[in-house]
Design an enzyme around this catalytic site. Structure first.
Site, PDB file in Angstrom:
ATOM      1  N   LEU A 156     -26.030  -0.459  20.187  1.00 56.16           N
ATOM      2  CA  LEU A 156     -26.685  -0.001  21.606  1.00 56.16           C
ATOM      3  C   LEU A 156     -27.637  -1.217  22.024  1.00 56.16           C
ATOM      4  O   LEU A 156     -28.601  -1.165  21.681  1.00 56.16           O
ATOM      5  CB  LEU A 156     -27.465   1.510  21.669  1.00 56.16           C
ATOM      6  CG  LEU A 156     -26.509   2.655  21.131  1.00 56.16           C
ATOM      7  CD1 LEU A 156     -27.386   3.869  21.210  1.00 56.16           C
ATOM      8  CD2 LEU A 156     -25.175   2.640  22.182  1.00 56.16           C
ATOM      9  N   PRO A 157     -27.327  -1.958  23.052  1.00 58.58           N
ATOM     10  CA  PRO A 157     -27.529  -3.092  23.290  1.00 58.58           C
ATOM     11  C   PRO A 157     -28.949  -3.085  24.215  1.00 58.58           C
ATOM     12  O   PRO A 157     -29.169  -3.586  25.288  1.00 58.58           O
ATOM     13  CB  PRO A 157     -26.579  -3.857  24.204  1.00 58.58           C
ATOM     14  CG  PRO A 157     -25.947  -2.780  24.799  1.00 58.58           C
ATOM     15  CD  PRO A 157     -25.965  -1.565  24.002  1.00 58.58           C
ATOM     16  N   CYS A 158     -30.118  -2.651  23.583  1.00 62.09           N
ATOM     17  CA  CYS A 158     -31.263  -2.456  24.390  1.00 62.09           C
ATOM     18  C   CYS A 158     -31.898  -3.955  24.543  1.00 62.09           C
ATOM     19  O   CYS A 158     -32.849  -4.178  25.309  1.00 62.09           O
ATOM     20  CB  CYS A 158     -32.350  -1.483  23.488  1.00 62.09           C
ATOM     21  SG  CYS A 158     -32.791  -2.084  21.791  1.00 62.09           S
ATOM     22  N   HIS A 159     -31.402  -4.990  23.601  1.00 68.62           N
ATOM     23  CA  HIS A 159     -32.150  -6.219  23.943  1.00 68.62           C
ATOM     24  C   HIS A 159     -31.439  -6.910  25.388  1.00 68.62           C
ATOM     25  O   HIS A 159     -32.096  -7.908  25.766  1.00 68.62           O
ATOM     26  CB  HIS A 159     -31.438  -7.130  22.638  1.00 68.62           C
ATOM     27  CG  HIS A 159     -30.164  -7.256  22.709  1.00 68.62           C
ATOM     28  ND1 HIS A 159     -29.103  -6.268  21.930  1.00 68.62           N
ATOM     29  CD2 HIS A 159     -29.078  -7.985  23.193  1.00 68.62           C
ATOM     30  CE1 HIS A 159     -27.923  -6.626  21.980  1.00 68.62           C
ATOM     31  NE2 HIS A 159     -27.647  -7.713  22.871  1.00 68.62           N
ATOM     32  N   ARG A 160     -30.638  -6.335  26.048  1.00 66.95           N
ATOM     33  CA  ARG A 160     -30.193  -6.743  27.476  1.00 66.95           C
ATOM     34  C   ARG A 160     -31.088  -6.195  28.303  1.00 66.95           C
ATOM     35  O   ARG A 160     -30.868  -6.732  29.591  1.00 66.95           O
ATOM     36  CB  ARG A 160     -28.979  -6.242  27.611  1.00 66.95           C
ATOM     37  CG  ARG A 160     -27.692  -7.035  26.599  1.00 66.95           C
ATOM     38  CD  ARG A 160     -26.496  -6.512  26.797  1.00 66.95           C
ATOM     39  NE  ARG A 160     -25.582  -6.996  25.940  1.00 66.95           N
ATOM     40  CZ  ARG A 160     -24.250  -6.342  25.611  1.00 66.95           C
ATOM     41  NH1 ARG A 160     -24.064  -5.165  26.388  1.00 66.95           N
ATOM     42  NH2 ARG A 160     -23.604  -6.789  24.825  1.00 66.95           N
TER      43      ARG A 160
END
Lengths: 188, 169
Positions: A156-160
């Protein structure tokens, strides 16, 4: 304690055998990656953790939230590890994995569930935009906190998600890891 | 995050892996000491399977080690008994356990002497010292009383002392 009693205390035989188990309710493994060691966990075929948190804390949380039958078993995580490795090598852009946010609060679920739809590979968005996407335009700060607690990092790409001014702000795996992931995606 | 941290109250069951990491060696040692190397490994594996099956229904996280060792003792007793004709417990003759040559072990003399003890004494003395249980724990594992456990252990120690020629009272 007498000498005989301490000899009895130490009585042992060589080559003790550890027990073996069928697939656990919650199987986990520690996976070394270029952005650090991730604790990966799967329950009922769904990924419940991909986390930079330490083993004791994470397995205790999983025991409480999912099932106490938590075992260190790498095999059920083979596919998850393979997909992560492919992603971290730049050869995979999306994950073909089901996720279960058992470790998240209801608000965190609201923020994290649709993250793959609210972001795309190679692009960043802001906390404010994500807040608007979930119809809570004033909750940018709370969105930041919820993303910081993401139990299924990378998948789940919270880094984006970055600050309104483009600053990376924070990341559970450290800012270096966030920079690595964003650079990786920028190349793709 | 803070909300989830607050959920980690004492008394909840720890992850099963923590029990394995902390106690698998004790379970394996005890099972072998009670039932011998071959049956002991089988008993230890069965004990872990039973413990894993029963674990989610436990209502307390206290004394998990004793709980595991009690299951181990029952499995070791079952596996071992299945190999010999049934008799009333206290009449049971010494049953030497079979397995690899005792000379490969760290304390072969003691290992042999323990193996030659009457079954009930061997179970009690290994639970007490290899399992490091108190007499209440030994009694629970053997379905007897703490007083009986004390007697069995004391008889076992006396036999061992005379057999090994040690005098360390």
């Amino acid at each position: 304690m007498t000498d005989l009693e301490s000899r009895l205390n130490r009585l042992t035989t060589p080559d003790l055998k550890p027990p073996t188990f069928p697939d656990a309710d919650v199987a986990y493994t520690l996976h070394d990656t270029p952005i650090g060691t991730l604790l990966l966990a799967i329950a009922g075929g769904r990924v419940v953790a991909s986390s930079f948190g330490d083993e004791e804390t994470m397995t205790t949380r999983l025991a409480r939230a999912v099932s106490p039958r938590v075992l260190r078993q790498p095999r059920p995580l083979d596919d998850v590890r393979r997909q992560l490795d492919e992603y971290l090598a730049g050869s995979r852009h999306t994950f073909d994995l089901e996720v279960d946010l058992a470790l998240a609060t209801p608000f965190q679920r609201l923020v994290l569930n649709d993250l793959p739809d609210h972001t795309r590979y190679g692009a960043t968005t802001t906390y404010g935009t994500v807040a608007s996407d979930i119809d809570k335009p004033k909750a940018a700060r709370a969105v930041g906190t919820a993303l910081g607690a993401n139990p299924v990092c990378v998948v789940l790409p919270c880094h984006r998600v970055v600050g309104a001014n483009g600053a990376l702000t924070g990341y559970a795996g450290g800012l270096e890891a966030k920079r690595f992931l964003l650079n990786l995606e920028a190349k793709g | 995050m803070t909300r989830e941290k607050a959920q980690l109250k004492p008394g909840v069951l720890p992850p099963f892996q923590a029990l394995i990491d902390a106690h698998w060696r004790d379970v394996a040692r005890l099972a072998r000491a009670m039932a011998g190397p071959v049956d002991g490994d089988d008993a230890a594996q069965r004990a872990w399977e039973k413990a894993y099956a029963a674990y989610p229904k436990l209502t307390s996280a206290k004394n998990l080690r004793s709980w595991l060792l009690t299951i181990t003792a029952r499995c070791a007793t079952d596996v071992h008994r299945a190999r010999k004709p049934q008799r009333p417990l206290d009449e049971a003759p010494p049953v030497a356990v079979e397995g690899p040559e005792a000379t490969d072990f760290p304390d072969p003399e003691l290992w042999r002497a323990v193996n030659q003890l009457p079954e009930r004494q061997r179970f009690a003395v290994t639970l007490k010292y290899v399992g490091d249980l108190d007499h209440h724990g030994v009694a629970a594992a053997l379905d007897t009383t703490p007083a009986a456990s004390r007697r069995l252990v004391s008889d076992a120690l006396a036999t061992l002392r005379s057999k090994l020629g040690v005098d360390d009272d």
